[in-house]
Design a protein around this motif. Structure first.
Motif, PDB file in Angstrom:
ATOM      1  N   GLN A   1      -7.514 -42.531  12.755  1.00  0.00           N
ATOM      2  CA  GLN A   1      -7.987 -41.423  13.594  1.00  0.00           C
ATOM      3  C   GLN A   1      -9.496 -41.274  13.464  1.00  0.00           C
ATOM      4  O   GLN A   1     -10.060 -41.489  12.396  1.00  0.00           O
ATOM      5  CB  GLN A   1      -7.321 -40.105  13.177  1.00  0.00           C
ATOM      6  N   VAL A   2     -10.113 -40.934  14.588  1.00  0.00           N
ATOM      7  CA  VAL A   2     -11.549 -40.699  14.622  1.00  0.00           C
ATOM      8  C   VAL A   2     -11.780 -39.352  15.286  1.00  0.00           C
ATOM      9  O   VAL A   2     -11.151 -39.030  16.307  1.00  0.00           O
ATOM     10  CB  VAL A   2     -12.284 -41.799  15.402  1.00  0.00           C
ATOM     11  N   GLN A   3     -12.683 -38.588  14.728  1.00  0.00           N
ATOM     12  CA  GLN A   3     -13.074 -37.322  15.323  1.00  0.00           C
ATOM     13  C   GLN A   3     -14.519 -37.427  15.802  1.00  0.00           C
ATOM     14  O   GLN A   3     -15.350 -38.046  15.131  1.00  0.00           O
ATOM     15  CB  GLN A   3     -12.957 -36.163  14.313  1.00  0.00           C
ATOM     16  N   LEU A   4     -14.784 -36.828  16.950  1.00  0.00           N
ATOM     17  CA  LEU A   4     -16.122 -36.863  17.536  1.00  0.00           C
ATOM     18  C   LEU A   4     -16.591 -35.448  17.810  1.00  0.00           C
ATOM     19  O   LEU A   4     -15.820 -34.607  18.297  1.00  0.00           O
ATOM     20  CB  LEU A   4     -16.115 -37.656  18.848  1.00  0.00           C
ATOM     21  N   LYS A   5     -17.851 -35.204  17.517  1.00  0.00           N
ATOM     22  CA  LYS A   5     -18.414 -33.879  17.736  1.00  0.00           C
ATOM     23  C   LYS A   5     -19.761 -34.006  18.418  1.00  0.00           C
ATOM     24  O   LYS A   5     -20.682 -34.634  17.884  1.00  0.00           O
ATOM     25  CB  LYS A   5     -18.581 -33.152  16.406  1.00  0.00           C
ATOM     26  N   GLU A   6     -19.853 -33.425  19.618  1.00  0.00           N
ATOM     27  CA  GLU A   6     -21.109 -33.439  20.363  1.00  0.00           C
ATOM     28  C   GLU A   6     -21.902 -32.167  20.105  1.00  0.00           C
ATOM     29  O   GLU A   6     -21.337 -31.115  19.787  1.00  0.00           O
ATOM     30  CB  GLU A   6     -20.868 -33.536  21.876  1.00  0.00           C
ATOM     31  N   SER A   7     -23.212 -32.272  20.307  1.00  0.00           N
ATOM     32  CA  SER A   7     -24.086 -31.116  20.232  1.00  0.00           C
ATOM     33  C   SER A   7     -25.322 -31.381  21.068  1.00  0.00           C
ATOM     34  O   SER A   7     -25.580 -32.527  21.460  1.00  0.00           O
ATOM     35  CB  SER A   7     -24.479 -30.811  18.780  1.00  0.00           C
ATOM     36  N   GLY A   8     -26.075 -30.323  21.341  1.00  0.00           N
ATOM     37  CA  GLY A   8     -27.343 -30.478  22.030  1.00  0.00           C
ATOM     38  C   GLY A   8     -27.358 -30.082  23.488  1.00  0.00           C
ATOM     39  O   GLY A   8     -28.411 -30.119  24.123  1.00  0.00           O
ATOM     40  N   GLY A   9     -26.205 -29.729  24.022  1.00  0.00           N
ATOM     41  CA  GLY A   9     -26.179 -29.307  25.419  1.00  0.00           C
ATOM     42  C   GLY A   9     -26.862 -27.972  25.618  1.00  0.00           C
ATOM     43  O   GLY A   9     -27.221 -27.286  24.654  1.00  0.00           O
ATOM     44  N   GLY A  10     -27.051 -27.608  26.876  1.00  0.00           N
ATOM     45  CA  GLY A  10     -27.678 -26.335  27.173  1.00  0.00           C
ATOM     46  C   GLY A  10     -28.221 -26.319  28.575  1.00  0.00           C
ATOM     47  O   GLY A  10     -27.839 -27.146  29.414  1.00  0.00           O
ATOM     48  N   VAL A  11     -29.112 -25.387  28.813  1.00  0.00           N
ATOM     49  CA  VAL A  11     -29.732 -25.246  30.132  1.00  0.00           C
ATOM     50  C   VAL A  11     -31.161 -25.760  30.049  1.00  0.00           C
ATOM     51  O   VAL A  11     -31.907 -25.418  29.137  1.00  0.00           O
ATOM     52  CB  VAL A  11     -29.733 -23.771  30.594  1.00  0.00           C
ATOM     53  N   VAL A  12     -31.524 -26.583  31.009  1.00  0.00           N
ATOM     54  CA  VAL A  12     -32.874 -27.124  31.067  1.00  0.00           C
ATOM     55  C   VAL A  12     -33.347 -27.063  32.515  1.00  0.00           C
ATOM     56  O   VAL A  12     -32.546 -27.207  33.445  1.00  0.00           O
ATOM     57  CB  VAL A  12     -32.908 -28.573  30.519  1.00  0.00           C
ATOM     58  N   GLN A  13     -34.620 -26.855  32.703  1.00  0.00           N
ATOM     59  CA  GLN A  13     -35.159 -26.842  34.057  1.00  0.00           C
ATOM     60  C   GLN A  13     -35.298 -28.267  34.575  1.00  0.00           C
ATOM     61  O   GLN A  13     -35.472 -29.218  33.788  1.00  0.00           O
ATOM     62  CB  GLN A  13     -36.520 -26.154  34.070  1.00  0.00           C
ATOM     63  N   ALA A  14     -35.230 -28.407  35.861  1.00  0.00           N
ATOM     64  CA  ALA A  14     -35.440 -29.712  36.476  1.00  0.00           C
ATOM     65  C   ALA A  14     -36.789 -30.270  36.029  1.00  0.00           C
ATOM     66  O   ALA A  14     -37.790 -29.552  36.011  1.00  0.00           O
ATOM     67  CB  ALA A  14     -35.387 -29.604  37.990  1.00  0.00           C
ATOM     68  N   GLY A  15     -36.759 -31.545  35.651  1.00  0.00           N
ATOM     69  CA  GLY A  15     -37.958 -32.177  35.130  1.00  0.00           C
ATOM     70  C   GLY A  15     -38.078 -32.100  33.619  1.00  0.00           C
ATOM     71  O   GLY A  15     -38.932 -32.765  33.025  1.00  0.00           O
ATOM     72  N   GLY A  16     -37.235 -31.304  33.001  1.00  0.00           N
ATOM     73  CA  GLY A  16     -37.280 -31.134  31.553  1.00  0.00           C
ATOM     74  C   GLY A  16     -36.506 -32.205  30.814  1.00  0.00           C
ATOM     75  O   GLY A  16     -35.892 -33.101  31.423  1.00  0.00           O
ATOM     76  N   ASP A  17     -36.538 -32.100  29.496  1.00  0.00           N
ATOM     77  CA  ASP A  17     -35.895 -33.090  28.633  1.00  0.00           C
ATOM     78  C   ASP A  17     -34.864 -32.430  27.739  1.00  0.00           C
ATOM     79  O   ASP A  17     -34.947 -31.236  27.426  1.00  0.00           O
ATOM     80  CB  ASP A  17     -36.945 -33.774  27.746  1.00  0.00           C
ATOM     81  N   LEU A  18     -33.907 -33.237  27.311  1.00  0.00           N
ATOM     82  CA  LEU A  18     -32.847 -32.730  26.445  1.00  0.00           C
ATOM     83  C   LEU A  18     -32.325 -33.898  25.629  1.00  0.00           C
ATOM     84  O   LEU A  18     -32.344 -35.051  26.100  1.00  0.00           O
ATOM     85  CB  LEU A  18     -31.709 -32.168  27.310  1.00  0.00           C
ATOM     86  N   ARG A  19     -31.873 -33.640  24.399  1.00  0.00           N
ATOM     87  CA  ARG A  19     -31.255 -34.693  23.608  1.00  0.00           C
ATOM     88  C   ARG A  19     -29.875 -34.250  23.134  1.00  0.00           C
ATOM     89  O   ARG A  19     -29.726 -33.192  22.511  1.00  0.00           O
ATOM     90  CB  ARG A  19     -32.113 -35.064  22.391  1.00  0.00           C
ATOM     91  N   LEU A  20     -28.900 -35.084  23.429  1.00  0.00           N
ATOM     92  CA  LEU A  20     -27.533 -34.853  22.979  1.00  0.00           C
ATOM     93  C   LEU A  20     -27.239 -35.726  21.765  1.00  0.00           C
ATOM     94  O   LEU A  20     -27.769 -36.830  21.653  1.00  0.00           O
ATOM     95  CB  LEU A  20     -26.532 -35.192  24.093  1.00  0.00           C
ATOM     96  N   SER A  21     -26.402 -35.200  20.890  1.00  0.00           N
ATOM     97  CA  SER A  21     -25.977 -35.951  19.709  1.00  0.00           C
ATOM     98  C   SER A  21     -24.461 -35.998  19.659  1.00  0.00           C
ATOM     99  O   SER A  21     -23.789 -35.066  20.118  1.00  0.00           O
ATOM    100  CB  SER A  21     -26.496 -35.296  18.430  1.00  0.00           C
ATOM    101  N   CYS A  22     -23.945 -37.059  19.084  1.00  0.00           N
ATOM    102  CA  CYS A  22     -22.503 -37.187  18.888  1.00  0.00           C
ATOM    103  C   CYS A  22     -22.273 -37.882  17.554  1.00  0.00           C
ATOM    104  O   CYS A  22     -22.752 -39.000  17.355  1.00  0.00           O
ATOM    105  CB  CYS A  22     -21.866 -37.979  20.007  1.00  0.00           C
TER     106      CYS A  22
END
Length: 119
Positions: A1-22
């Motif tokens: 079994q493997v468990q996965l956990k994401e983080s880093g989502g949210g609201v960003v304005q168009a043209g902005g940057d974001l980083r997701l982690s898993c």
């Protein structure tokens, strides 16, 4: 079994940057690849990007080429998705998935993290 956990989502304005982690935990020794998928209401789930655990070769959907960047940190069993120049059409639930030698295809999935790009 493997468990996965994401983080880093949210609201960003168009043209902005974001980083997701898993981060993966559990039986990760046989990891073949990890990937990011996304799904928005009324649309099919889309493979956004993937990365091979050995060698690090990558894949990007045409819709995100040049704007998204996937990377991995093997010692932490973690992948990242860097979203640059975000567009409203990038709004979706982003989920990570893992492929191991013990299963066919992407057998384990995270719960997902919402990314909303405001115009």
């Amino acid at each position: 079994q493997v468990q996965l956990k994401e983080s880093g989502g949210g609201v960003v304005q168009a043209g902005g940057d974001l980083r997701l982690s898993c981060t993966a935990s559990g039986r990760t020794a046989g990891t073949v690849a990890m990937a990011w998928f996304r799904q928005s209401p009324g649309k099919d789930r889309e493979l956004v990007s993937s990365i091979r655990w050995s060698g690090g070769s990558t894949y990007y959907a045409d819709s995100v080429k040049g704007r998204f960047s996937i990377s991995r940190e093997i010692t932490k069993n973690t992948i990242y998705l860097r979203i640059n120049n975000a567009k409203p059409e990038d709004t979706a639930v982003y989920s990570c998935a893992i492929q191991t030698v013990y299963n066919t295809g992407y057998a384990y999935w995270g719960q997902g993290t919402q990314v909303t790009v405001s115009a």
